[in-house]
Write an enzyme that holds these catalytic residues in place. Structure first.
Site, PDB file in Angstrom:
ATOM      1  N   SER A 128      -3.162  44.530   9.617  1.00  0.00           N
ATOM      2  CA  SER A 128      -4.104  45.610   9.903  1.00  0.00           C
ATOM      3  C   SER A 128      -5.079  45.808   8.763  1.00  0.00           C
ATOM      4  O   SER A 128      -4.722  45.650   7.594  1.00  0.00           O
ATOM      5  CB  SER A 128      -3.368  46.929  10.160  1.00  0.00           C
ATOM      6  N   LYS A 182       3.255  46.667  14.722  1.00  0.00           N
ATOM      7  CA  LYS A 182       1.783  46.623  14.726  1.00  0.00           C
ATOM      8  C   LYS A 182       1.238  47.189  16.041  1.00  0.00           C
ATOM      9  O   LYS A 182       0.224  47.892  16.062  1.00  0.00           O
ATOM     10  CB  LYS A 182       1.282  45.184  14.510  1.00  0.00           C
ATOM     11  N   HIS A 185       1.411  50.858  15.756  1.00  0.00           N
ATOM     12  CA  HIS A 185       0.309  51.245  14.859  1.00  0.00           C
ATOM     13  C   HIS A 185      -0.981  51.383  15.674  1.00  0.00           C
ATOM     14  O   HIS A 185      -1.727  52.348  15.542  1.00  0.00           O
ATOM     15  CB  HIS A 185       0.143  50.181  13.761  1.00  0.00           C
ATOM     16  N   ASN A 186      -1.240  50.417  16.516  1.00  0.00           N
ATOM     17  CA  ASN A 186      -2.477  50.447  17.295  1.00  0.00           C
ATOM     18  C   ASN A 186      -2.463  51.561  18.335  1.00  0.00           C
ATOM     19  O   ASN A 186      -3.506  52.157  18.615  1.00  0.00           O
ATOM     20  CB  ASN A 186      -2.725  49.088  17.956  1.00  0.00           C
ATOM     21  N   GLU A 189      -3.389  54.422  16.475  1.00  0.00           N
ATOM     22  CA  GLU A 189      -4.829  54.246  16.176  1.00  0.00           C
ATOM     23  C   GLU A 189      -5.678  54.741  17.365  1.00  0.00           C
ATOM     24  O   GLU A 189      -6.656  55.469  17.188  1.00  0.00           O
ATOM     25  CB  GLU A 189      -5.083  52.759  15.905  1.00  0.00           C
TER      26      GLU A 189
HETATM   27  C1  6PG Z   1      -6.208  46.798  12.894  1.00  0.00           C
HETATM   28  C2  6PG Z   1      -6.774  46.967  14.281  1.00  0.00           C
HETATM   29  C3  6PG Z   1      -7.084  45.689  14.947  1.00  0.00           C
HETATM   30  C4  6PG Z   1      -7.537  45.814  16.401  1.00  0.00           C
HETATM   31  C5  6PG Z   1      -8.872  46.386  16.576  1.00  0.00           C
HETATM   32  C6  6PG Z   1      -9.406  46.358  18.002  1.00  0.00           C
HETATM   33  O1  6PG Z   1      -5.141  47.340  12.681  1.00  0.00           O
HETATM   34  O2  6PG Z   1      -6.844  46.159  12.066  1.00  0.00           O
HETATM   35  O3  6PG Z   1      -5.836  47.645  15.066  1.00  0.00           O
HETATM   36  O4  6PG Z   1      -5.932  44.896  14.898  1.00  0.00           O
HETATM   37  O5  6PG Z   1      -7.587  44.568  16.959  1.00  0.00           O
HETATM   38  O6  6PG Z   1      -8.867  47.689  16.117  1.00  0.00           O
HETATM   39  O7  6PG Z   1      -8.521  46.922  18.901  1.00  0.00           O
HETATM   40  P1  6PG Z   1      -9.012  47.357  20.351  1.00  0.00           P
HETATM   41  O8  6PG Z   1     -10.003  46.331  20.831  1.00  0.00           O
HETATM   42  O9  6PG Z   1      -7.806  47.383  21.204  1.00  0.00           O
HETATM   43  O10 6PG Z   1      -9.656  48.690  20.173  1.00  0.00           O
END
Ligand code: 6PG
Length: 474
Positions: A128, A182, A185-186, A189
């Site tokens: 990330s 991960k 985490h997303n 996010e």
């Molecule tokens: C990170 C991000 C990354 C992710 C993008 C796009 O931790 O660096 O999570 O891995 O791929 O943020 O994600 P989306 O296209 O699903 O918004």
């Protein structure tokens, strides 16, 4: 020629950034890409360091020290399987393939089994931080066998972000646990980004604030308890002007949120393990609804609602919003960490949630001040089922829940959608409610389907003949 310590397959933005990061730490890297232009760019960039790059898989593998450490930085899905197909026959016992993409954790487990039956090690690493993180210090989430982790530990500890002198990397656990973490985490996010987007909408449309005012508010927030990467970049975004039109770029961007799928996977998996993560689910859903731009434009001429103006003192409302964002963020973390707690048991990952909070404190997209407190809570009570049950987080949430209500009430009155804030409050309210109306749901299930129920006053499984033989109403 000196052989390289580490090989990167896929010399796009992230592969190139990670290789440069390793080079900066004194390691020699080699690169592979099917695209000669990327190979040339890698070689040109690293010319001074003699880092070779190839379009020929054999030459690439021959350029690596043994055991070979081959990190795939290719898009998740088929490209990972294709790369494995290419390199597997060229590798030998004890060599390691590392998947640094956003792969689904179950794909990682399948690949591990397939490769390890042939004595090739395979580890899935959540990476990330985007390009800047890759270059200057990402948060790294490796999951797989300990012997695979041992091969890469020193490299990853060097290139990861550092907080309080500690590298933002830890061996997450076995199997696909690195990619699992991960994924969560997303999911968090997504929730954070949706909450921030809603706060922006309330300030911009609701209070009518300018981008300059938004910049000031987000910058102030970033100096306080909301301090985080996503708040920081939002503040920055409001200042950026389009050189051609002279307008703020944020005002020119089409309001359709895209997604690559990790947020959706978090929601899908939470349903599988039975975890309640409404704010993350809502954030995924909000992206889907945003994508219906044409329908929304049509509906905007047809469907009625109030004037989207918030008629409150801007200073008071902004203060409430700061508190609301904080408590909603805690609810999103509570959901994500509770999901990991349940998944840890389900998949025997033995996750250390304190360590996960620690490695998310730097480098990654959700890095935030408050993760230090999350780290401490799970260090003291590793089995804690929900962050809202920790006395400090309960106190923080209790202090701010009224502000969250005020924000939602103002939003509802103005007709401004706040699905993530609303779902965070509903989660908080449901979680603190000792008796929910699920008793009636159970009664109805038993009524129409004889699904049985349990009782408060005695043990056992019960069924009531609700109709007592009467025919159903039509
Ligand atoms: C990170 C991000 C990354 C992710 C993008 C796009 O931790 O660096 O999570 O891995 O791929 O943020 O994600 P989306 O296209 O699903 O918004």
């Amino acid at each position: 020629m000196t052989q390289a310590d580490f090989g990167f397959v896929g010399l796009g933005v992230m592969g190139h950034a990670l290789a440069q990061n390793m080079e900066r730490h004194g390691y020699l890297t080699a690169g592979f890409d099917l695209d000669p232009a990327k190979v040339a760019a890698f070689q040109a960039h690293n010319a001074a360091k003699n880092a070779p790059a190839f379009t020929d898989p054999q030459k690439f593998v021959a350029a690596l020290k043994r055991p070979r450490l081959v990190m795939l930085m290719v898009p998740a899905g088929r490209p990972v399987d294709a790369a494995i197909q290419t390199f597997r026959p060229l590798l030998e016992t004890g060599d390691l393939i590392i998947d640094g993409g956003n792969s689904h954790f179950l794909d990682t487990e399948r690949r591990q089994k397939e490769l390890e039956s042939g004595q090739i090690l395979f580890i899935g690493v959540g990476v990330s931080g985007g390009e800047q993180g890759g270059l200057w210090g990402p948060s790294l989430m490796p999951g797989g066998k300990s012997e695979a982790w041992d091969l890469i530990a020193s490299y990853y500890k060097a290139i990861a972000a550092h907080v309080d002198g500690q590298a933002c990397v830890t061996h997450i656990g076995p199997g696909g646990s690195g990619h699992y973490v991960k994924m969560v985490h997303n999911g968090i996010e997504y929730a954070e980004m949706q909450l921030i987007a809603e706060a922006y909408d309330l300030l911009h449309r609701g209070l009518g604030l300018s981008n300059a005012q938004l910049h000031r508010i987000f910058s102030e927030w970033n100096k306080g308890e909301l301090e985080s990467f996503l708040i920081e970049i939002a503040a920055d975004i409001f200042t950026r002007m389009d050189p051609e039109t002279g307008k703020a770029i944020v005002d020119l961007i089409l309001d359709e949120a895209q997604q690559k799928g990790t947020g959706k996977w978090t929601s899908q998996n939470a349903l599988d393990v039975g975890a309640s993560i409404p704010t993350i689910n809502t954030a995924v859903d909000a992206r889907l609804l945003s994508a219906l731009k044409d329908q929304r434009v049509d509906a905007s001429h047809l469907l009625k609602g109030p004037n989207p103006k918030i008629d409150l003192d801007p200073g008071q409302f902004t203060a409430w919003l700061e508190d609301a964002l904080y408590v909603a963020r805690i609810c999103a973390y509570a959901q994500g960490f509770a999901l990991m707690q349940m998944a840890s048991a389900e998949y025997a990952y033995n996750l250390n949630l304190s360590e996960i909070a620690r490695i998310w404190r730097g480098g990654c997209i959700i890095r935030a001040n408050v993760l230090g407190a999350v780290q401490q809570v799970y260090a003291l009570t590793p089995e804690l089922k929900n962050l809202l049950l920790a006395s400090n987080f309960a106190a923080e949430a209790n202090k701010r829940q009224e502000a969250l209500r005020q924000v939602i009430m103002a939003a509802v009155k103005a007709g401004i959608p706040v699905p993530a804030f609303s779902s965070a409050l509903a989660y908080f309210d449901a979680f603190r409610t000792a008796r929910l109306p699920a008793n009636l749901t159970q009664a109805q299930r038993d009524y129409f389907g004889a699904h049985t129920y349990r009782r408060l006053d005695r043990d056992g499984i019960f069924h009531t003949d609700w109709t007592e033989g009467k025919p159903p109403t039509s």
